[in-house]
Design a protein around this motif. Structure first.
Motif, PDB file in Angstrom:
ATOM      1  N   GLY A 169       0.835  -1.203   0.000  1.00 28.26           N
ATOM      2  CA  GLY A 169       0.000   0.000   0.000  1.00 28.26           C
ATOM      3  C   GLY A 169       0.867   1.249   0.000  1.00 28.26           C
ATOM      4  N   LEU A 199      -5.683   1.103   3.138  1.00 31.50           N
ATOM      5  CA  LEU A 199      -5.252   2.446   2.760  1.00 31.50           C
ATOM      6  C   LEU A 199      -5.582   3.468   3.838  1.00 31.50           C
ATOM      7  N   VAL A 204      -3.460   7.267   4.425  1.00 28.66           N
ATOM      8  CA  VAL A 204      -3.270   7.858   3.106  1.00 28.66           C
ATOM      9  C   VAL A 204      -4.159   9.087   2.965  1.00 28.66           C
TER      10      VAL A 204
END
Lengths: 229, 145, 120
Positions: A169, A199, A204
């Motif tokens: 990821g 994620l 993120v």
């Protein structure tokens, strides 16, 4: 030893044929040993006969046969033949490893196609599980492709990826960032629940990343942007 | 000299002495050539040269003088390039802080120097002793494809 | 007179700065000063820094570029970084570099388009 082998060749072969078969190849080997076995020099014809035997027989059978011959023939160079066998097996292993690497390479090529599907648009469908090595190889390939084709949008379709770990990821996010450094934009589609989970846990920042539900929506969106300009 | 902060220079294939700003550029060009010869990918060559740039700058800025050592290392079928930055400067008091990013002792820099180096390489280790010096050892493995 | 280390070309209301020399810390600092003084002397809306010939951008260089963009913004200019090489882009991304307040473009044409598209 040479005379002994040649004199009793038919006896030995009968014995070997009875227990193990492959009389012809055994004959070849025994003659090669008779001819060259006394010299210290490594000889190809002995190696070739041994290779043939190893192709058709199991290794434990070959070792058993060598024991029997050694008992019969005085001064039979069993140790040398064992060295040859180790050498042959090692070569075989190396070849296998090379093949495996080629297959892995081919898999990376096949699993990460990069397609220019429209003027200025590149599509990369990711298929299968990614490891960090594959992710890096893919990132390099994608960036070079974008640079060479001067693409403005990259659609990253992850529908075919069942799950990713945090390391991969992280690599994906780096790749997206790198694409943006080139001056192109990334649209992600097909994120599955597990990937969404990873994620988000990675922290993120999705503010600058365009995400669309599926490939169709993504294509419409990007084509629309390009037509507008 | 401290046992902790020392290396055996004779075990390394190349070295660059850093005591001027232009040495930073020399060091990164040199490492670029070496990584190229060892067969690293273009992206990895760039990463390795960038790492050297960071390490050499740290030496030049914070210590003034030091060395970058370079060697090829084989482990089984794997090929690594190993880089060492060595100086006999003031040392780093809080190493953890220095490598977590956001750390900077002089003006400028994103504070990414060492944390960036760690992210770009496969192996990273740092030893430092106040008043004795600092030793940073990093390595990157050549990818098979 | 300001020291000139790179050529700076004025096109319409933009400055184009092609960097075709090896960047060390002093050089990148000089480039920053030169860009700012050119902005002062010219009536421009944007600065395009072309780094397509730059093989290595490390943390200090990227920091100085980002700083330059912020300074240019304070003087009313937008900055576009154009032509970053793919391997340099990967390196910057992996280092965790964020060059803030800057636009990215693939090439000069693209950069001019971006600046033309910014509405004041």
């Amino acid at each position: 030893m040479k005379e002994q082998i040649l004199k009793n060749l038919s006896n030995y072969l009968e014995l070997l044929q009875e227990r193990f078969g492959h009389e012809k190849i055994w004959e070849e080997l025994l003659i090669s040993v008779a001819e060259y076995g006394d010299s210290d020099i490594y000889h190809n014809s002995i190696k070739e006969s041994l290779e043939k035997i190893l192709e058709v027989m199991k290794i434990d059978e070959v070792l058993c046969a060598l024991d029997i011959i050694t008992d019969k023939i005085e001064g039979f160079p069993k140790e040398d033949l064992l060295k040859y066998i180790i050498y042959i097996k090692n070569e075989y292993c190396l070849e296998k490893e090379n093949n495996l690497r080629e297959v892995k390479e081919a898999l990376t090529e096949l699993a990460t196609p990069i397609i220019r599907i429209w003027h200025d648009i590149v599509l990369t469908p990711l298929i299968g599980t990614l490891d960090s090595e594959r992710a890096q190889a893919m990132a390099e390939k994608l960036l070079l492709f974008i640079d060479a084709n001067k693409a403005k949008y990259v659609i990253l379709d992850v529908t075919g990826v069942p799950y990713i770990d945090t390391v991969v990821g992280g690599f994906l996010m780096e790749m997206i960032k790198a694409v943006r450094f080139l001056g192109a934009d990334v649209v992600i589609t097909g994120i599955k629940p597990d990937i969404a989970h990873t994620l988000v846990k990675l922290g993120v920042d999705f503010n600058n990343i365009i995400v669309k539900r599926d490939l169709e929506t993504a294509l419409k969106y990007v084509i629309n942007l390009i037509e507008k300009r | 000299m401290s046992m902790l902060i020392s290396i055996k220079p004779e075990e390394y294939d190349f070295f660059v002495r850093i005591n001027e700003e232009k040495d930073i550029v020399i060091a990164r060009q040199m490492v670029k050539d070496i990584a190229k010869k060892l067969g690293f990918s273009l992206a990895d060559i760039t990463k390795i040269s960038t790492v050297v740039s960071e390490l050499a700058r740290n030496i030049y800025r914070y210590v003034g003088e030091g060395f970058i050592y370079i060697r090829e290392r084989k482990e089984g079928k794997d090929v690594y390039i190993e880089l060492v930055a060595y100086d006999r400067g003031p040392g780093i008091e809080d190493i953890d802080l220095a490598i977590t990013g956001g750390f900077t002792t002089t003006k400028g820099s994103l504070g990414l120097g060492l944390s960036g180096v760690r992210r770009l390489m496969d192996e990273f280790s740092i030893k430092s002793e106040v008043g004795k010096g600092t030793l940073v050892i990093v390595a990157k493995r050549r990818r098979s494809f | 007179m300001q020291e000139r280390v790179v050529p700076i070309i004025k096109i319409y209301d933009c400055l184009v700065v092609p960097i075709q020399i090896e960047l060390d810390d002093t050089t990148v600092e000089k480039i920053q000063k030169q860009i700012l003084s050119e902005i002062e002397n010219n009536d421009v809306k944007g600065v395009i820094i072309d780094v397509s010939m730059v093989d290595i951008i490390d943390s200090y260089i990227s920091y100085t570029l980002s700083e330059t963009a912020t300074m240019a913004r304070m003087m009313g200019c937008y900055t576009v970084l154009c032509g970053i090489q793919p391997q340099v882009a990967l390196t910057l991304a992996q280092m965790g570099v964020n060059i803030k307040g800057i636009y990215y473009a693939m090439n000069l044409e693209n950069a001019l388009e971006i600046l033309a598209g910014i509405e004041e």
